[in-house]
Design a protein around this motif. Structure first.
Motif, PDB file in Angstrom:
ATOM      1  N   ILE A   1      -7.037  24.643  22.347  1.00 49.77           N
ATOM      2  CA  ILE A   1      -6.403  24.942  21.058  1.00 49.77           C
ATOM      3  C   ILE A   1      -4.910  25.132  21.232  1.00 49.77           C
ATOM      4  CG2 ILE A   1      -6.154  26.764  19.312  1.00 49.77           C
ATOM      5  CD1 ILE A   1      -9.177  27.052  19.289  1.00 49.77           C
ATOM      6  N   SER A   2      -4.514  25.781  22.344  1.00 55.11           N
ATOM      7  CA  SER A   2      -3.089  26.046  22.573  1.00 55.11           C
ATOM      8  C   SER A   2      -2.275  24.768  22.706  1.00 55.11           C
ATOM      9  CB  SER A   2      -2.905  26.910  23.831  1.00 55.11           C
ATOM     10  OG  SER A   2      -3.078  26.154  25.016  1.00 55.11           O
ATOM     11  N   LEU A   3      -2.936  23.654  23.005  1.00 54.20           N
ATOM     12  CA  LEU A   3      -2.248  22.370  23.134  1.00 54.20           C
ATOM     13  C   LEU A   3      -2.182  21.611  21.817  1.00 54.20           C
ATOM     14  CD1 LEU A   3      -3.948  21.219  26.472  1.00 54.20           C
ATOM     15  CD2 LEU A   3      -1.712  22.296  26.193  1.00 54.20           C
ATOM     16  N   LYS A   4      -2.951  22.079  20.830  1.00 57.13           N
ATOM     17  CA  LYS A   4      -3.039  21.379  19.543  1.00 57.13           C
ATOM     18  C   LYS A   4      -2.168  22.004  18.469  1.00 57.13           C
ATOM     19  CE  LYS A   4      -6.382  18.422  20.676  1.00 57.13           C
ATOM     20  NZ  LYS A   4      -6.213  16.954  20.623  1.00 57.13           N
ATOM     21  N   THR A   5      -1.826  23.278  18.633  1.00 58.15           N
ATOM     22  CA  THR A   5      -1.067  23.978  17.601  1.00 58.15           C
ATOM     23  C   THR A   5      -0.297  25.118  18.235  1.00 58.15           C
ATOM     24  OG1 THR A   5      -1.256  24.983  15.398  1.00 58.15           O
ATOM     25  CG2 THR A   5      -2.883  25.641  17.035  1.00 58.15           C
TER      26      THR A   5
END
Length: 247
Positions: free
Chosen positions: A106-110
Motif C-alpha cells: 500500500i505504501s508504494l501505491k499512495t
C-alpha cells in the motif's frame, strides 16, 4: 467513545473515531479477521487515534470463499479501507502477518505517513508452504493448528485453503522485490517464538527496507499473533511512541 468488546471477538470490520489528526488502517492476517487486531485498535483509539480495520476479501465467511479469492482481491479490499480515513490529515498502515505484506505494498501505491509491520512472512516456518502452487491440486485444504492458548482468543478459519497460501506467496514475492522501494518511516515488530514466520524475518526486513527511518522491536516471548500474545502491551506502547513521533 465507542468501545469494542473483547469477548466475543469481532469477525467483521470495525471503525473507532478518534480526536487525533492521525488515522490508523489495521490490516489483519491470512485466514484471520479484524478480531485479531481488536485489542490494538482499542488501545490506539484510547490514545486518541481514529482506527479502521477492514475485513479482507475471502475472510470472515468460509474457507471455500478464500479458496477462490485472488491476491488482487485481497489487496484491493485493504486498499479501499483508506477511504474510511480520508478525513484524517495523516494515515499510518499497520499490518499483521499477510497484512504486513499488504501494508508495505500500500505504501508504494499512495502517500501515507508510516508503516508498522508485525510478523511479516519473509521466511515461512513450514517449508512445505512454498510448494502450495503445486500442492493445491493434490490437497485443497489443511487443518489449522489450534491457537487457543493465546492470552486473547484469535478469530480465524479452522481450515486453510492451499490455493490461498499460493496467493499469499504471490503477495510475499511482490513485497520482497519492492522492499528497497519502501521509503516511509517503518516500525518492524517480530515475535522471536514465532513458528509460523521464522524469527529472522523481522531483521531481514530491517536490513533490506529502503526507508532511512526504520526501527526493529524483537519480542523474546511472543509468537506469531503479536496483537494477542503476552508482550502485546510492549508492542502497543512502542507503536504509540512511533505514531507520536509522526505527528
Amino acid at each position: 467513545m465507542r468501545i469494542i468488546k473483547i469477548k466475543p471477538r469481532v469477525d467483521k470490520e470495525f471503525y473507532l473515531e478518534g480526536e487525533s489528526q492521525l488515522g490508523c488502517l489495521l490490516v489483519h492476517g491470512f485466514t484471520g479477521t479484524p478480531g485479531e487486531m481488536e485489542p490494538l485498535g482499542n488501545y490506539l483509539n484510547n490514545c486518541g487515534y481514529t482506527v479502521y480495520a477492514p475485513l479482507l476479501s475471502g475472510h470472515g465467511t468460509t474457507p471455500e470463499d478464500l479458496a477462490v479469492t485472488t491476491k488482487d482481491q485481497i489487496f484491493d479490499s485493504a486498499f479501499r479501507g483508506l477511504e474510511r480515513l480520508k478525513h484524517c490529515q495523516k494515515v499510518v498502515v499497520i499490518g499483521l502477518s499477510m497484512g504486513g505484506l499488504i501494508s508495505g505494498l500500500i505504501s508504494l501505491k499512495t502517500e501515507i505517513e508510516g508503516l508498522v509491520l508485525m510478523g511479516t512472512p519473509v521466511f515461512l516456518g513450514d517449508r512445505k508452504a512454498y510448494l502450495a502452487p503445486v500442492l493445491k491440486y493434490i490437497k485443497p485444504y489443511i487443518k489449522k493448528i489450534n491457537n487457543n492458548d493465546y492470552p486473547v482468543t484469535p478469530t480465524s478459519y479452522d481450515r486453510t485453503p492451499v490455493s490461498g497460501i499460493s496467493e499469499l506467496l504471490k503477495l510475499r514475492h511482490e513485497f520482497l522485490v519492492s522492499l528497497k522501494e519502501i521509503s516511509v518511516p517503518t516500525l518492524i515488530i517480530q515475535g522471536m517464538k514465532d513458528n509460523t514466520v521464522r524469527s529472522e524475518s523481522g531483521r531481514y526486513i530491517y536490513n533490506h527496507i529502503g526507508s532511512e527511518s526504520a526501527s526493529l522491536l524483537e519480542l523474546e516471548n511472543t509468537r506469531h499473533i503479536v496483537t494477542l500474545d503476552i508482550e502485546r502491551k510492549e508492542a502497543f506502547s512502542t507503536i504509540d511512541n512511533f505514531l507520536t513521533d509522526l505527528l
